[in-house]
Design a protein around this motif. Structure first.
Motif, mmCIF file in Angstrom:
data_model
loop_
_atom_site.group_PDB
_atom_site.id
_atom_site.type_symbol
_atom_site.label_atom_id
_atom_site.label_comp_id
_atom_site.label_asym_id
_atom_site.label_seq_id
_atom_site.Cartn_x
_atom_site.Cartn_y
_atom_site.Cartn_z
ATOM 1 N N THR A 90 0.762 8.893 8.214
ATOM 2 C CA THR A 90 1.289 8.400 6.944
ATOM 3 C C THR A 90 0.771 6.993 6.655
ATOM 4 N N CYS A 91 1.103 6.516 5.485
ATOM 5 C CA CYS A 91 0.721 5.153 5.118
ATOM 6 C C CYS A 91 1.368 4.138 6.054
ATOM 7 N N ARG A 92 2.630 4.349 6.394
ATOM 8 C CA ARG A 92 3.317 3.438 7.322
ATOM 9 C C ARG A 92 2.632 3.455 8.687
ATOM 10 N N ASP A 93 2.213 4.630 9.146
ATOM 11 C CA ASP A 93 1.514 4.719 10.431
ATOM 12 C C ASP A 93 0.213 3.923 10.400
ATOM 13 N N ASP A 94 -0.515 4.021 9.298
ATOM 14 C CA ASP A 94 -1.756 3.260 9.184
ATOM 15 C C ASP A 94 -1.492 1.751 9.177
ATOM 16 N N CYS A 95 -0.403 1.353 8.533
ATOM 17 C CA CYS A 95 -0.054 -0.064 8.533
ATOM 18 C C CYS A 95 0.241 -0.547 9.953
ATOM 19 N N LYS A 96 0.990 0.238 10.713
ATOM 20 C CA LYS A 96 1.278 -0.140 12.099
ATOM 21 C C LYS A 96 -0.003 -0.230 12.917
ATOM 22 N N TYR A 97 -0.902 0.710 12.683
ATOM 23 C CA TYR A 97 -2.152 0.725 13.445
ATOM 24 C C TYR A 97 -2.994 -0.516 13.131
ATOM 25 N N GLU A 98 -3.153 -0.835 11.854
ATOM 26 C CA GLU A 98 -3.968 -1.992 11.465
ATOM 27 C C GLU A 98 -3.326 -3.301 11.930
ATOM 28 N N CYS A 99 -1.995 -3.411 11.802
ATOM 29 C CA CYS A 99 -1.311 -4.636 12.205
ATOM 30 C C CYS A 99 -1.300 -4.801 13.724
ATOM 31 N N MET A 100 -1.337 -3.689 14.443
ATOM 32 C CA MET A 100 -1.432 -3.767 15.895
ATOM 33 C C MET A 100 -2.707 -4.488 16.288
ATOM 34 N N TRP A 101 -3.817 -4.160 15.663
ATOM 35 C CA TRP A 101 -5.083 -4.791 16.025
ATOM 36 C C TRP A 101 -5.146 -6.237 15.538
ATOM 37 N N LYS A 132 -0.532 6.544 -4.024
ATOM 38 C CA LYS A 132 -1.388 7.630 -4.508
ATOM 39 C C LYS A 132 -2.855 7.355 -4.172
ATOM 40 N N HIS A 133 -3.238 6.087 -4.307
ATOM 41 C CA HIS A 133 -4.612 5.722 -3.964
ATOM 42 C C HIS A 133 -4.880 5.924 -2.471
ATOM 43 N N PHE A 134 -3.895 5.564 -1.636
ATOM 44 C CA PHE A 134 -4.044 5.748 -0.192
ATOM 45 C C PHE A 134 -4.218 7.228 0.134
ATOM 46 N N ARG A 135 -3.388 8.071 -0.474
ATOM 47 C CA ARG A 135 -3.458 9.502 -0.188
ATOM 48 C C ARG A 135 -4.754 10.124 -0.679
ATOM 49 N N SER A 136 -5.287 9.594 -1.771
ATOM 50 C CA SER A 136 -6.524 10.165 -2.315
ATOM 51 C C SER A 136 -7.736 9.856 -1.445
ATOM 52 N N ARG A 137 -7.704 8.724 -0.754
ATOM 53 C CA ARG A 137 -8.846 8.364 0.088
ATOM 54 C C ARG A 137 -8.628 8.658 1.572
ATOM 55 N N GLN A 138 -7.438 9.183 1.909
ATOM 56 C CA GLN A 138 -7.164 9.526 3.312
ATOM 57 C C GLN A 138 -7.882 10.828 3.678
ATOM 58 N N PRO A 139 -8.625 10.865 4.771
ATOM 59 C CA PRO A 139 -9.290 12.105 5.191
ATOM 60 C C PRO A 139 -8.283 13.235 5.373
ATOM 61 N N ILE A 140 -8.723 14.454 5.078
ATOM 62 C CA ILE A 140 -7.830 15.600 5.133
ATOM 63 C C ILE A 140 -7.299 15.831 6.546
ATOM 64 N N TYR A 141 -8.155 15.577 7.561
ATOM 65 C CA TYR A 141 -7.687 15.819 8.931
ATOM 66 C C TYR A 141 -6.603 14.824 9.331
ATOM 67 N N ASN A 190 0.778 -1.244 0.000
ATOM 68 C CA ASN A 190 0.000 0.000 0.000
ATOM 69 C C ASN A 190 0.809 1.294 0.000
ATOM 70 N N CYS A 191 2.093 1.232 0.250
ATOM 71 C CA CYS A 191 2.846 2.470 0.507
ATOM 72 C C CYS A 191 3.882 2.796 -0.553
ATOM 73 N N SER A 192 3.643 2.429 -1.773
ATOM 74 C CA SER A 192 4.557 2.773 -2.855
ATOM 75 C C SER A 192 3.791 2.807 -4.177
ATOM 76 N N GLY A 193 4.303 3.600 -5.110
ATOM 77 C CA GLY A 193 3.731 3.671 -6.452
ATOM 78 C C GLY A 193 2.284 4.130 -6.469
ATOM 79 N N GLY A 194 1.508 3.455 -7.335
ATOM 80 C CA GLY A 194 0.098 3.808 -7.488
ATOM 81 C C GLY A 194 -0.716 3.540 -6.250
ATOM 82 N N ALA A 195 -0.324 2.514 -5.472
ATOM 83 C CA ALA A 195 -1.063 2.206 -4.244
ATOM 84 C C ALA A 195 -0.954 3.359 -3.240
#
Length: 380
Positions: free
Chosen positions: A63-74, A47-56, A40-45
């Motif tokens: 970041t994308c890496r932060d979201d990965c850590k959060y999801e993998c934590m759960w 860009k897709h992550f950034r386009s659907r990430q809420p502005i806040y 999810n954190c390179s290339g077109g993926a």
């Protein structure tokens, strides 16, 4: 104040675990994060992550890496619970359910409310105590230092990064040192200003050395804990010793003792380390919540201390007759609420706009003006 340092010392101790915890050392967690980043954190993926990430979320620095850590934590927490194991910590913290961009919602809100309580009481102090009061500059400065610490505490619990972590710990150390300076001024500095000035220079040197070492040489959690505990214990013992010594002569210092002892007791909540209730409320958040009303108790003691100050009473007794040069100040010092003594001779009325005479600064005349001012401005 002295009591607030206790929780900060225990908070510093918790940071010693931040370099690694059981959860983030698990192979399943590390493999999950690695695969998530590759997917999810390179290339077109990306860009897709950034386009659907809420502005806040992007504004808060997620970041994308932060979201990965959060999801993998759960994912890891779920596996632990399925196999009947206890909930693990990750990077020195319990797993928290994120709300909007708040990483630790309860602690962030509680830190904000602590700062708000400090701000409200600071405003009340500034409107109730004249700037000529001996402790006014030191108390106001301490309030601003505390406000700054609570601001960075709010930021840190909202978004945990290297910068926000350092600012939170550095500002906490600043509160501890300023609290002991406040104690020095109140107990020694009013009679010996040179001693307070020298002690202030020493504390500033200590703070500079402390921050320089942690920032430029090595961010040592153990050293940070030891330094905060040492200064904090001196601070608490100093306040309590002064209170015990003066409780007969100054009854209002008992409120200071209550604040110190209450916050010492509340700081023990930090020892009740348990997984967050509803994945939101942990012991640290409960401690933050419990300290909110203590700000009111502390500033009530500061107001009582200021109102009992002879210098403050003198400043009220030197008010001029000209109504345009001074306005209503409430509450009046306790020393001026005693019954007005009978004057030796009737007080003479002064024509409107007449310049103040030497007699207008006499104690009886000034007390008369104070009583008239209360009626004129309807203070009571």
């Amino acid at each position: 104040m002295a009591g607030r340092t206790a929780g900060l010392m225990l908070l510093a101790g918790a940071a010693a675990l931040a370099s690694g915890s059981q959860g983030d050392r698990e192979p399943v967690y590390r493999d999950c994060v690695l695969q998530c980043e590759e997917r999810n954190c390179s290339g077109g993926a990306l860009k897709h992550f950034r386009s659907r990430q809420p502005i806040y979320m992007s504004l808060a620095g997620w970041t994308c890496r932060d979201d990965c850590k959060y999801e993998c934590m759960w994912v890891t927490v779920g596996l632990y619970l399925q196999e009947g194991h206890k909930v693990p910590q990750f990077h020195g913290k319990w797993p928290f359910s994120r709300f909007l961009f708040f990483q630790e919602p309860a602690s962030a809100v509680a830190s904000f409310l602590n700062g708000l309580a400090s701000l409200v009481m600071l405003c009340r102090y500034r409107t109730s105590v004249p700037a000529s009061s001996p402790m006014y500059p030191t108390c106001v400065a301490f309030a601003w230092v505390s406000l700054n610490a609570w601001f960075w505490s709010t930021v840190f619990h909202t978004r945990d990064t290297d910068l926000t972590e350092k600012m939170d710990y550095f500002c906490a150390s600043t509160v501890i040192l300023h609290s002991i300076y406040l104690c020095c001024v109140r107990t020694v500095g009013l009679q010996h200003p040179a001693v307070a000035s020298a002690f202030r220079a020493l504390l500033l040197l200590m703070l500079t050395a402390h921050i320089s070492y942690l920032s430029l040489i090595h961010f040592d959690y153990g050293y940070n804990l030891a330094a905060n505990v040492a200064i904090g214990l001196v601070n608490v013992v100093w306040w309590l010793a002064w209170c015990l010594r003066n409780q007969q002569r100054l009854p209002h210092v008992r409120k200071c003792m209550v604040v110190v002892l209450l916050l010492q007791g509340l700081s023990l909540l930090e020892l009740l380390d348990f997984p967050p209730l509803f994945w939101v409320l942990d012991a640290h958040a409960i401690w933050h919540i419990s300290t909110i009303p203590v700000h009111v108790l502390f500033f009530r003691w500061v107001l009582l201390s200021a109102q009992a100050s002879p210098s403050l009473c003198s400043s009220f007794l030197l008010l001029r007759r000209d109504w345009g040069l001074w306005g209503p100040i409430r509450p009046l010092p306790a020393c001026l609420h005693s019954p007005h003594p009978a004057p030796r001779e009737p007080l003479r009325a002064v024509p409107q706009g007449a310049p103040p005479s030497a007699h207008s600064f006499l104690e009886d005349d000034s007390l008369y003006l104070l009583k008239e001012s209360e009626a004129k401005f309807k203070l009571d």
